[in-house]
Design a protein around this motif. Structure first.
Motif, short mmCIF file in Angstrom:
data_model
loop_
_atom_site.label_atom_id
_atom_site.label_comp_id
_atom_site.label_asym_id
_atom_site.label_seq_id
_atom_site.Cartn_x
_atom_site.Cartn_y
_atom_site.Cartn_z
N SER A 95 -14.53 12.94 43.73
CA SER A 95 -15.61 12.03 44.11
C SER A 95 -16.97 12.67 43.92
N LYS A 96 -18.00 11.85 43.95
CA LYS A 96 -19.37 12.31 43.69
C LYS A 96 -19.78 13.46 44.61
N ASP A 97 -19.54 13.32 45.91
CA ASP A 97 -19.99 14.36 46.84
C ASP A 97 -19.28 15.68 46.59
N ILE A 98 -18.01 15.63 46.20
CA ILE A 98 -17.28 16.86 45.88
C ILE A 98 -17.81 17.47 44.59
N ILE A 99 -18.07 16.64 43.57
CA ILE A 99 -18.61 17.14 42.31
C ILE A 99 -19.95 17.84 42.54
N LEU A 100 -20.81 17.25 43.36
CA LEU A 100 -22.13 17.85 43.64
C LEU A 100 -21.99 19.21 44.31
N LEU A 101 -21.04 19.32 45.23
CA LEU A 101 -20.83 20.60 45.91
C LEU A 101 -20.27 21.65 44.96
N VAL A 102 -19.34 21.26 44.09
CA VAL A 102 -18.80 22.20 43.11
C VAL A 102 -19.91 22.70 42.20
N LEU A 103 -20.75 21.80 41.71
CA LEU A 103 -21.85 22.19 40.83
C LEU A 103 -22.83 23.12 41.55
N LEU A 107 -20.23 15.27 32.31
CA LEU A 107 -20.82 14.82 33.57
C LEU A 107 -22.19 14.17 33.35
N LEU A 108 -22.92 14.62 32.33
CA LEU A 108 -24.21 14.00 32.02
C LEU A 108 -24.04 12.54 31.62
N GLY A 109 -22.87 12.22 31.12
CA GLY A 109 -22.61 10.84 30.71
C GLY A 109 -22.24 9.93 31.86
N SER A 110 -22.14 10.49 33.07
CA SER A 110 -21.77 9.66 34.22
C SER A 110 -22.94 8.76 34.58
N LEU A 111 -22.67 7.76 35.36
CA LEU A 111 -23.70 6.82 35.76
C LEU A 111 -24.31 7.16 37.11
N ASP A 112 -24.21 8.44 37.49
CA ASP A 112 -24.79 8.86 38.76
C ASP A 112 -25.94 9.83 38.49
N VAL A 113 -27.11 9.50 38.96
CA VAL A 113 -28.30 10.31 38.71
C VAL A 113 -28.17 11.68 39.34
N GLN A 114 -27.65 11.75 40.58
CA GLN A 114 -27.56 13.03 41.27
C GLN A 114 -26.63 14.00 40.55
N VAL A 115 -25.52 13.49 40.04
CA VAL A 115 -24.59 14.34 39.28
C VAL A 115 -25.27 14.84 38.01
N ALA A 116 -25.99 13.95 37.32
CA ALA A 116 -26.69 14.35 36.10
C ALA A 116 -27.74 15.42 36.39
N LEU A 117 -28.50 15.23 37.46
CA LEU A 117 -29.54 16.21 37.82
C LEU A 117 -28.94 17.57 38.13
N ARG A 118 -27.85 17.59 38.91
CA ARG A 118 -27.24 18.87 39.27
C ARG A 118 -26.64 19.54 38.02
#
Length: 502
Positions: free
Chosen positions: A392-400, A429-440
């Protein structure tokens, strides 16, 4: 609802049933506390061996008219031939909200009930206590307020000899504590903390667990950091909390969970976490997690995540503390890293919240800590970490974030990421539709670029993966422009150099 069966002839079967029922209710109640930090009330109801369980189910529909409630109060007040039966009838009726309201509005009702609660007949006293407990569980503030005159007696009876009665009083107090600051102030003046401290010394696990419940209710209050946490820190109660949390008993599992949450609310208050650290709390929690990780790998223990969640969260928050000299807590035990990864692998399917908790603590462990980051790489834990980039998004952000912590330490720490083709993963991940994931992801790319210039071509090509809709996003534009400004001087001789983003 919490139903208990008193142990009679079927004692062993009843004990197993009790444990199973407790774990079921704890899961639901603590899920609310874990996810939203809600203050929740609990309802303790007994099923005696000679009661028909089908009757207990029908009790939910037990209806008393206002006249019947008034008559019950009169019977209790004027010396009914069977006060115990009248109290039982009243308790059944009080399981309905409308009956609760009718009861407290009946003149003299609470005075009569408290009188029976303080009488010398144990069976009558216990049944009156059950009636008070039903009232304390109400979600109507006026009902709980009506119970406040009983608080001093509830505290007094905590020193009694009956474990069942003491336990019931504690849960009733725990329910009343949540109602208002006025109620909490009243209990504080009446000696709540000394009474709770006495209960932590009880030989009965059920009493200690109920004490932990009441304390968690108190330590979640909005004024806890100002009024209650300092008292806990200055008294011996903190040592009792740690002692009970670190106890090793399956029968005391629920007790350990309650005191783990007590400690969590103390740590979260940030009143004096440096005191906790100076008393060795970090090393104690680390030892507990290492021990539990070893147990998890050997046997499945239902509900263990309910204990691990607050303990991991406590440790993560303490690791974020910085002393007056700017120093943070250092843990150089690689077994803690292994423990966190064991929990993530064990619970990521059924309890993904444990992955988030562990990653948050891992983040605080790895910030500017070359020893821990080196251990993570040496123990070959990086591949496991990268596996969670499809969660999930929150887990991906923490891993990054953890990967950024590792990469920030320099070229030697970036090399393992290159070997694992991290740029390709980030491009995806840059291709995802989530801005926060792309930024991280862009943040990590920038770090890699500064330490490993040889990845410049791969990184520049990856920027084409950014969705068109986000290319004008201010923060994304800023990060990509920073990469291009850094890369283009290194590519002056390359005719394929990319122009700045427009």
């Amino acid at each position: 609802m919490w139903r208990r069966r008193k142990l009679g002839k079927k004692s062993q079967t009843g004990l197993e049933e009790l444990r199973a029922q407790r774990r079921e209710r704890e899961t639901a109640l603590r899920k609310a506390r874990r996810q939203q930090q809600l203050i929740s009330k609990r309802l303790l109801r007994d099923l005696t061996d000679d009661e028909d369980e089908s009757m207990e189910a029908d009790v939910q529909h037990y209806v008393l008219s206002e006249q019947q409630v008034v008559q019950l109060v009169r019977d209790l007040h004027h010396g009914s031939a069977d006060k115990l039966q009248s109290l039982i009838d009243l308790r059944h009726g009080l399981q309905r909200k409308d009956v609760q309201l009718m009861f407290i509005r009946t003149e003299g009702s609470m005075r009569v009930l408290i009188g029976l609660f303080t009488c010398q007949f144990a069976n009558v006293q216990m049944e009156a206590a059950r009636c008070l407990h039903e009232l304390s569980h109400s979600d109507d503030p006026s009902v709980s307020k009506a119970c406040l005159p009983a608080t001093s007696y509830l505290l007094t009876y905590l020193s009694g000899s009956s474990a069942d009665f003491t336990e019931l009083c504690l849960y009733t107090l725990g329910n009343l504590i949540v109602e208002s600051e006025t109620a909490r102030n009243q209990l504080l003046l009446q000696g709540m903390f000394p009474a709770f401290a006495l209960c932590t010394q009880s030989p009965h696990v059920t009493v200690i667990e109920a004490t932990g419940y009441a304390l968690t209710q108190l330590l979640q209050a909005k004024e806890a950091s100002e009024k209650f946490v300092p008292i806990v820190l200055e008294s011996g109660l903190l040592q009792d909390i740690l002692r009970l949390l670190l106890s090793d008993s399956e029968d005391g599992f629920g007790m350990m969970i309650e005191f783990a949450w007590c400690l969590h609310y103390i740590v979260s208050s940030k009143v004096n976490n440096l005191l906790l650290i100076s008393q060795g709390t970090v090393s104690k929690l680390t030892h507990l997690l290492i021990k539990q990780a070893d147990a998890v790998t050997k046997t499945a223990f239902p509900g263990i995540e309910l204990l691990l969640c607050p303990v991991v969260r406590c440790l993560g928050n303490l690791l974020a503390e910085v002393d007056a000299s700017g120093n943070k807590v250092q843990i150089q035990d690689g077994r803690l890293l292994v423990a966190l990864f064991v929990f993530m692998q064990q619970f990521h399917r059924e309890h993904p919240f444990m992955v988030r908790e562990c990653l948050w603590t891992l983040n605080n462990l790895t910030v500017e800590d070359p020893i821990i980051c080196s251990a993570l790489l040496h123990l070959n834990l990086l591949p496991i970490l990268l596996q969670f980039l499809d969660q999930s998004k929150d887990i991906i952000l923490l891993v990054l974030t953890v990967l950024c912590n590792i990469a920030n330490l320099g070229p030697a720490y970036c090399l393992p990421l290159q070997v694992k083709d991290i740029v390709s993963t980030l491009s995806h991940l840059l291709g995802s539709l989530d801005v926060q994931v792309a930024l991280r992801s862009l943040d990590l790319m920038n770090v890699l670029l500064h330490h490993c210039p040889e990845v410049v071509n791969d990184i520049l090509q990856s920027t084409f993966q950014i969705p068109t809709a986000y290319k004008d996003h201010p923060e994304i534009h800023q990060r990509v422009q920073a990469m291009l400004n850094y890369c283009n001087p290194m590519r002056k001789e390359d005719s394929r150099g990319l122009p700045p983003m427009e």
